[in-house]
Design a protein around this motif. Structure first.
Motif, short mmCIF file in Angstrom:
data_model
loop_
_atom_site.label_atom_id
_atom_site.label_comp_id
_atom_site.label_asym_id
_atom_site.label_seq_id
_atom_site.Cartn_x
_atom_site.Cartn_y
_atom_site.Cartn_z
N CYS A 51 0.86 -1.19 0.00
CA CYS A 51 0.00 0.00 0.00
C CYS A 51 0.89 1.23 0.00
CB CYS A 51 -0.90 0.00 1.23
SG CYS A 51 -2.09 -1.36 1.24
N MET A 52 0.63 2.13 -0.93
CA MET A 52 1.45 3.33 -1.06
C MET A 52 0.64 4.57 -0.68
SD MET A 52 3.58 2.78 -4.61
CE MET A 52 2.16 3.16 -5.59
N ILE A 53 1.37 5.53 -0.13
CA ILE A 53 0.82 6.85 0.09
C ILE A 53 1.83 7.82 -0.54
CG2 ILE A 53 0.00 8.56 1.76
CD1 ILE A 53 -0.50 6.22 3.69
N PRO A 54 1.68 8.06 -1.84
CA PRO A 54 2.69 8.84 -2.57
C PRO A 54 2.36 10.33 -2.65
CG PRO A 54 1.23 7.78 -4.12
CD PRO A 54 0.75 7.39 -2.74
N TYR A 55 2.14 10.94 -1.49
CA TYR A 55 1.79 12.36 -1.47
C TYR A 55 2.93 13.22 -1.99
CZ TYR A 55 -2.29 11.59 1.59
OH TYR A 55 -3.48 11.21 2.12
N VAL A 56 2.57 14.24 -2.74
CA VAL A 56 3.53 15.29 -3.08
C VAL A 56 3.81 16.01 -1.77
CG1 VAL A 56 3.85 17.47 -4.31
CG2 VAL A 56 2.68 15.57 -5.43
N LEU A 57 5.08 16.20 -1.46
CA LEU A 57 5.43 16.81 -0.18
C LEU A 57 5.29 18.32 -0.26
CD1 LEU A 57 8.43 14.56 0.86
CD2 LEU A 57 6.05 14.47 1.62
N ASN A 58 4.22 18.81 0.35
CA ASN A 58 3.95 20.23 0.42
C ASN A 58 3.27 20.52 1.75
OD1 ASN A 58 1.27 19.40 0.08
ND2 ASN A 58 1.25 19.86 -2.10
N LEU A 59 2.84 21.75 1.96
CA LEU A 59 2.21 22.13 3.22
C LEU A 59 0.95 21.30 3.49
CD1 LEU A 59 2.33 24.01 5.65
CD2 LEU A 59 1.03 25.68 4.34
N ARG A 60 0.20 21.04 2.45
CA ARG A 60 -1.03 20.25 2.61
C ARG A 60 -0.70 18.84 3.12
NH1 ARG A 60 -5.62 19.13 -2.01
NH2 ARG A 60 -7.01 17.98 -0.64
N ALA A 61 0.30 18.21 2.53
CA ALA A 61 0.69 16.86 2.96
C ALA A 61 1.20 16.88 4.40
CB ALA A 61 1.75 16.29 2.03
N GLN A 62 1.96 17.90 4.75
CA GLN A 62 2.51 17.96 6.10
C GLN A 62 1.42 18.12 7.16
OE1 GLN A 62 5.38 16.96 6.93
NE2 GLN A 62 6.19 16.88 4.87
N ASN A 63 0.25 18.57 6.76
CA ASN A 63 -0.86 18.74 7.70
C ASN A 63 -1.95 17.68 7.52
OD1 ASN A 63 -0.17 21.22 9.22
ND2 ASN A 63 -0.01 22.03 7.16
N ALA A 64 -1.68 16.70 6.67
CA ALA A 64 -2.65 15.63 6.43
C ALA A 64 -2.57 14.59 7.54
CB ALA A 64 -2.37 14.98 5.08
N SER A 65 -3.68 13.94 7.77
CA SER A 65 -3.72 12.81 8.69
C SER A 65 -4.60 11.73 8.05
CB SER A 65 -4.28 13.23 10.05
OG SER A 65 -4.26 12.13 10.94
N PRO A 66 -4.06 11.05 7.07
CA PRO A 66 -4.87 10.12 6.29
C PRO A 66 -5.26 8.87 7.07
CG PRO A 66 -2.60 10.00 5.59
CD PRO A 66 -2.68 11.10 6.60
N LEU A 67 -6.54 8.58 7.07
CA LEU A 67 -7.03 7.37 7.71
C LEU A 67 -6.46 6.12 7.04
CD1 LEU A 67 -10.76 8.28 8.35
CD2 LEU A 67 -8.90 8.13 10.02
N LYS A 68 -6.06 6.27 5.77
CA LYS A 68 -5.57 5.09 5.05
C LYS A 68 -4.34 4.49 5.71
CE LYS A 68 -5.15 7.24 1.13
NZ LYS A 68 -5.28 8.63 0.93
N LEU A 69 -3.56 5.27 6.44
CA LEU A 69 -2.43 4.69 7.17
C LEU A 69 -2.91 3.60 8.12
CD1 LEU A 69 -0.20 7.75 8.14
CD2 LEU A 69 0.61 5.63 7.13
N TYR A 70 -3.96 3.90 8.87
CA TYR A 70 -4.49 2.94 9.83
C TYR A 70 -5.22 1.79 9.13
CZ TYR A 70 -3.21 6.66 12.97
OH TYR A 70 -2.49 7.61 13.64
N GLU A 71 -5.90 2.10 8.04
CA GLU A 71 -6.61 1.06 7.29
C GLU A 71 -5.61 0.07 6.70
OE1 GLU A 71 -8.72 3.59 4.60
OE2 GLU A 71 -10.37 3.89 6.00
#
Length: 147
Positions: free
Chosen positions: A51-71
């Motif tokens: 499972c990948m979470i390939p976010y572009v690293l920007n301010l939005r990503a740094q403030n994200a808390s994706p539920l998919k990590l736990y899923e």
């Protein structure tokens, strides 16, 4: 990696990487399925090797808390992610990639993890400690203590 399939489920924001996404969409082994009902997602995840979470690293990503990590962790799947703050909860249990070459290399490593590897076992523990029920109990305890 023409022998791999890359399946992306969910909303994809082209705003930050339109050129790269256009190149990916042109590849025969890349499938961008778009948004799916939340109840359907486990059916997809069950078939993923990694499972990948390939976010572009920007301010939005740094403030994200994706539920998919736990899923992903609860599904006992190895996780490869770009390095953003919320993913650091899983530091030592998620492979982090800083670029495309590292992403491929970390996926190679992740595909060789067994279901009972320490990384996968710990991910399940972290996921179990972060269920909605657990969070409600934590919040209730805080509110009950008058804090």
């Amino acid at each position: 990696k023409p022998d791999w399939n890359f399946v992306f489920v969910g909303t994809i924001n082209d705003a930050w990487c339109e050129t790269e996404l256009k190149q990916l969409r042109a590849l025969p082994n890349v499938f961008m399925l778009g948004t799916r009902d939340v109840n359907e997602v486990p059916r997809y995840v069950r078939h993923f090797d990694v499972c990948m979470i390939p976010y572009v690293l920007n301010l939005r990503a740094q403030n994200a808390s994706p539920l998919k990590l736990y899923e992903y962790a609860a599904a006992s799947k190895p996780i490869v992610s770009t390095d953003f703050a919320a993913a650091r909860v899983f530091e030592g249990h998620v492979q982090f990639a800083g670029n495309a070459d590292e992403l491929v290399a970390e996926c190679d490593v992740a595909m060789n993890l067994g279901d009972e590897s320490p990384q996968i076992v710990e991910n399940r523990r972290i996921a179990a400690a972060n269920t909605w029920e657990h969070r409600i109990q934590q919040l209730s305890a805080i509110l009950g203590d008058g804090r």
